[in-house]
Write a protein that holds these residues in place. Structure first.
Motif, PDB file in Angstrom:
ATOM      1  N   ARG A 173      12.081  32.485 -10.764  1.00 50.69           N
ATOM      2  CA  ARG A 173      12.651  33.779 -10.373  1.00 50.69           C
ATOM      3  C   ARG A 173      11.980  34.271  -9.091  1.00 50.69           C
ATOM      4  NH1 ARG A 173      12.258  39.111 -14.164  1.00 50.69           N
ATOM      5  NH2 ARG A 173      14.152  40.155 -13.485  1.00 50.69           N
ATOM      6  N   CYS A 174      12.783  34.479  -8.062  1.00 47.02           N
ATOM      7  CA  CYS A 174      12.233  34.923  -6.773  1.00 47.02           C
ATOM      8  C   CYS A 174      11.616  36.315  -6.909  1.00 47.02           C
ATOM      9  CB  CYS A 174      13.337  34.942  -5.730  1.00 47.02           C
ATOM     10  SG  CYS A 174      12.753  35.430  -4.098  1.00 47.02           S
ATOM     11  N   MET A 175      10.494  36.504  -6.238  1.00 45.43           N
ATOM     12  CA  MET A 175       9.790  37.775  -6.347  1.00 45.43           C
ATOM     13  C   MET A 175      10.217  38.796  -5.289  1.00 45.43           C
ATOM     14  SD  MET A 175       8.107  37.937  -9.010  1.00 45.43           S
ATOM     15  CE  MET A 175       9.282  36.974  -9.924  1.00 45.43           C
ATOM     16  N   HIS A 176      11.372  38.538  -4.678  1.00 44.37           N
ATOM     17  CA  HIS A 176      11.994  39.566  -3.854  1.00 44.37           C
ATOM     18  C   HIS A 176      12.932  40.372  -4.742  1.00 44.37           C
ATOM     19  CE1 HIS A 176      15.130  40.738  -0.641  1.00 44.37           C
ATOM     20  NE2 HIS A 176      14.194  41.644  -0.669  1.00 44.37           N
ATOM     21  N   LEU A 177      14.077  39.764  -5.107  1.00 47.13           N
ATOM     22  CA  LEU A 177      15.030  40.476  -5.956  1.00 47.13           C
ATOM     23  C   LEU A 177      15.436  39.682  -7.187  1.00 47.13           C
ATOM     24  CD1 LEU A 177      17.381  42.088  -3.256  1.00 47.13           C
ATOM     25  CD2 LEU A 177      15.521  43.180  -4.537  1.00 47.13           C
ATOM     26  N   GLY A 178      14.804  38.522  -7.403  1.00 44.96           N
ATOM     27  CA  GLY A 178      15.025  37.827  -8.663  1.00 44.96           C
ATOM     28  C   GLY A 178      16.000  36.667  -8.652  1.00 44.96           C
ATOM     29  N   CYS A 179      16.512  36.265  -7.485  1.00 44.27           N
ATOM     30  CA  CYS A 179      17.400  35.098  -7.448  1.00 44.27           C
ATOM     31  C   CYS A 179      16.628  33.844  -7.886  1.00 44.27           C
ATOM     32  CB  CYS A 179      17.918  34.864  -6.024  1.00 44.27           C
ATOM     33  SG  CYS A 179      19.136  36.063  -5.488  1.00 44.27           S
ATOM     34  N   PRO A 180      17.332  32.836  -8.382  1.00 48.36           N
ATOM     35  CA  PRO A 180      16.633  31.598  -8.774  1.00 48.36           C
ATOM     36  C   PRO A 180      16.237  30.763  -7.560  1.00 48.36           C
ATOM     37  CG  PRO A 180      18.977  31.435  -9.240  1.00 48.36           C
ATOM     38  CD  PRO A 180      18.760  32.823  -8.729  1.00 48.36           C
ATOM     39  N   ILE A 209      12.594  27.245  -2.253  1.00 57.79           N
ATOM     40  CA  ILE A 209      13.487  27.963  -1.354  1.00 57.79           C
ATOM     41  C   ILE A 209      14.371  28.905  -2.164  1.00 57.79           C
ATOM     42  CG2 ILE A 209      15.257  27.734   0.445  1.00 57.79           C
ATOM     43  CD1 ILE A 209      12.704  26.312   1.209  1.00 57.79           C
ATOM     44  N   CYS A 210      14.481  30.132  -1.706  1.00 55.55           N
ATOM     45  CA  CYS A 210      15.399  31.073  -2.335  1.00 55.55           C
ATOM     46  C   CYS A 210      16.673  31.167  -1.488  1.00 55.55           C
ATOM     47  CB  CYS A 210      14.760  32.455  -2.462  1.00 55.55           C
ATOM     48  SG  CYS A 210      15.905  33.634  -3.215  1.00 55.55           S
ATOM     49  N   PRO A 211      17.844  30.936  -2.091  1.00 52.31           N
ATOM     50  CA  PRO A 211      19.082  30.917  -1.317  1.00 52.31           C
ATOM     51  C   PRO A 211      19.582  32.304  -0.913  1.00 52.31           C
ATOM     52  CG  PRO A 211      19.566  30.604  -3.637  1.00 52.31           C
ATOM     53  CD  PRO A 211      18.069  30.670  -3.526  1.00 52.31           C
ATOM     54  N   CYS A 212      19.034  33.352  -1.519  1.00 54.14           N
ATOM     55  CA  CYS A 212      19.623  34.678  -1.310  1.00 54.14           C
ATOM     56  C   CYS A 212      19.264  35.308   0.034  1.00 54.14           C
ATOM     57  CB  CYS A 212      19.217  35.610  -2.452  1.00 54.14           C
ATOM     58  SG  CYS A 212      20.024  35.158  -3.998  1.00 54.14           S
ATOM     59  N   HIS A 213      17.978  35.390   0.339  1.00 55.55           N
ATOM     60  CA  HIS A 213      17.573  36.058   1.588  1.00 55.55           C
ATOM     61  C   HIS A 213      16.513  35.250   2.343  1.00 55.55           C
ATOM     62  CE1 HIS A 213      18.510  39.124  -1.569  1.00 55.55           C
ATOM     63  NE2 HIS A 213      19.425  39.435  -0.685  1.00 55.55           N
ATOM     64  N   GLY A 214      16.453  33.955   2.060  1.00 59.14           N
ATOM     65  CA  GLY A 214      15.560  33.095   2.833  1.00 59.14           C
ATOM     66  C   GLY A 214      14.102  33.135   2.425  1.00 59.14           C
ATOM     67  N   GLY A 215      13.800  33.541   1.218  1.00 61.39           N
ATOM     68  CA  GLY A 215      12.408  33.510   0.765  1.00 61.39           C
ATOM     69  C   GLY A 215      11.918  32.074   0.633  1.00 61.39           C
ATOM     70  N   VAL A 216      10.684  31.837   1.066  1.00 64.96           N
ATOM     71  CA  VAL A 216      10.102  30.494   0.998  1.00 64.96           C
ATOM     72  C   VAL A 216       8.718  30.590   0.360  1.00 64.96           C
ATOM     73  CG1 VAL A 216       9.369  28.461   2.314  1.00 64.96           C
ATOM     74  CG2 VAL A 216      11.330  29.807   3.095  1.00 64.96           C
ATOM     75  N   GLY A 270       9.668  34.971   4.570  1.00 65.84           N
ATOM     76  CA  GLY A 270      10.749  35.790   4.030  1.00 65.84           C
ATOM     77  C   GLY A 270      10.235  37.015   3.293  1.00 65.84           C
ATOM     78  N   PRO A 271      11.141  37.683   2.566  1.00 61.44           N
ATOM     79  CA  PRO A 271      10.815  39.002   2.011  1.00 61.44           C
ATOM     80  C   PRO A 271      10.076  39.057   0.671  1.00 61.44           C
ATOM     81  CG  PRO A 271      13.131  38.492   1.632  1.00 61.44           C
ATOM     82  CD  PRO A 271      12.572  37.344   2.418  1.00 61.44           C
ATOM     83  N   PRO A 272       9.853  37.959  -0.079  1.00 67.11           N
ATOM     84  CA  PRO A 272       9.170  38.110  -1.379  1.00 67.11           C
ATOM     85  C   PRO A 272       7.815  38.813  -1.236  1.00 67.11           C
ATOM     86  CG  PRO A 272      10.105  35.917  -1.217  1.00 67.11           C
ATOM     87  CD  PRO A 272      10.239  36.547   0.149  1.00 67.11           C
ATOM     88  N   VAL A 273       7.501  39.662  -2.208  1.00 64.06           N
ATOM     89  CA  VAL A 273       6.307  40.514  -2.096  1.00 64.06           C
ATOM     90  C   VAL A 273       5.078  39.941  -2.795  1.00 64.06           C
ATOM     91  CG1 VAL A 273       7.681  42.612  -1.864  1.00 64.06           C
ATOM     92  CG2 VAL A 273       6.965  41.855  -4.139  1.00 64.06           C
TER      93      VAL A 273
END
Ligand code: FES
Length: 190
Positions: free
Chosen positions: A95-102, A113-120, A130-133
């Motif tokens: 679960r991505c720690m930006h908004l939760g995408c897989p 890699i997160c497909p939603c907003h480019g989190g790496v 990218g934006p994960p916190v």
């Protein structure tokens, strides 16, 4: 008459505010069910790459309650956080720690890699772009009767200190750990 009017006004105000208040504070009291789940034998895992394992996060609701965990053997050369009986295997939440995408593990790049907003995230699940916190959440693991088992989820900060599970978007570095307090939870954890 005045008293009656005030009473009706108070009830009307409560009817609007209480549901909103309940909605706001309910997550604080939400408990995550968990149990130890066998995910394989020690030979199924290496420290060189991740195995993809389907685990049940919410029992009783079929596939909707399942999630993916990425699991590998601990590698002391890169896993420098203190070793204990619960991290001989590193199990990362998908679960991505930006908004939760897989997120998806790309073995060739050794990145998540997160497909939603480019989190790496890097090989250890630390934020690489990218934006994960915060880093990817983890699961406790243990060896039990010759099987690798996966337990409850926990969150980490950039030092890989453990915290009780937080929501995506809640940072845990510095003042963040005080701004986003732990959810109320009385279930026994490792
Ligand atoms: S949800 Fe992963 S980068 Fe936004």
């Amino acid at each position: 008459m005045n008293l009656w009017a005030n009473g009706v006004g108070g009830i009307a105000a409560a009817a609007f505010t209480l549901p909103a208040l309940g909605f706001a504070i309910a997550p604080i009291f939400k408990r995550e069910p968990w149990s130890w789940q066998a995910i394989g034998t020690p030979d199924d895992f290496t420290d060189a790459t991740y195995e993809t394992k389907v685990i049940t996060l919410t029992p009783g609701i079929g596939e909707a309650g399942n999630s993916i965990a990425y699991v590998r053997k601990r590698n002391p050369a890169i896993d420098t956080e203190p070793e204990d009986q619960y991290n001989h295997y590193v199990a990362l939440s998908s679960r991505c720690m930006h908004l939760g995408c897989p997120v998806r593990f790309v073995a060739a790049a050794e990145r998540f890699i997160c497909p939603c907003h480019g989190g790496v995230y890097d090989f250890r699940g630390m934020v690489a772009g990218g934006p994960p916190v915060r880093p990817l959440d983890r699961f406790y693991t243990r060896l039990n009767n010759g099987l690798v088992e996966i337990g409850p989820r926990y969150s980490v900060n950039d030092e890989l200190q453990r915290f009780s599970p937080r929501l995506p978007g809640e940072p845990l570095n510095g003042i963040g750990q005080y701004l986003y307090p732990a959810q109320f939870d009385t279930s026994k954890k490792p």
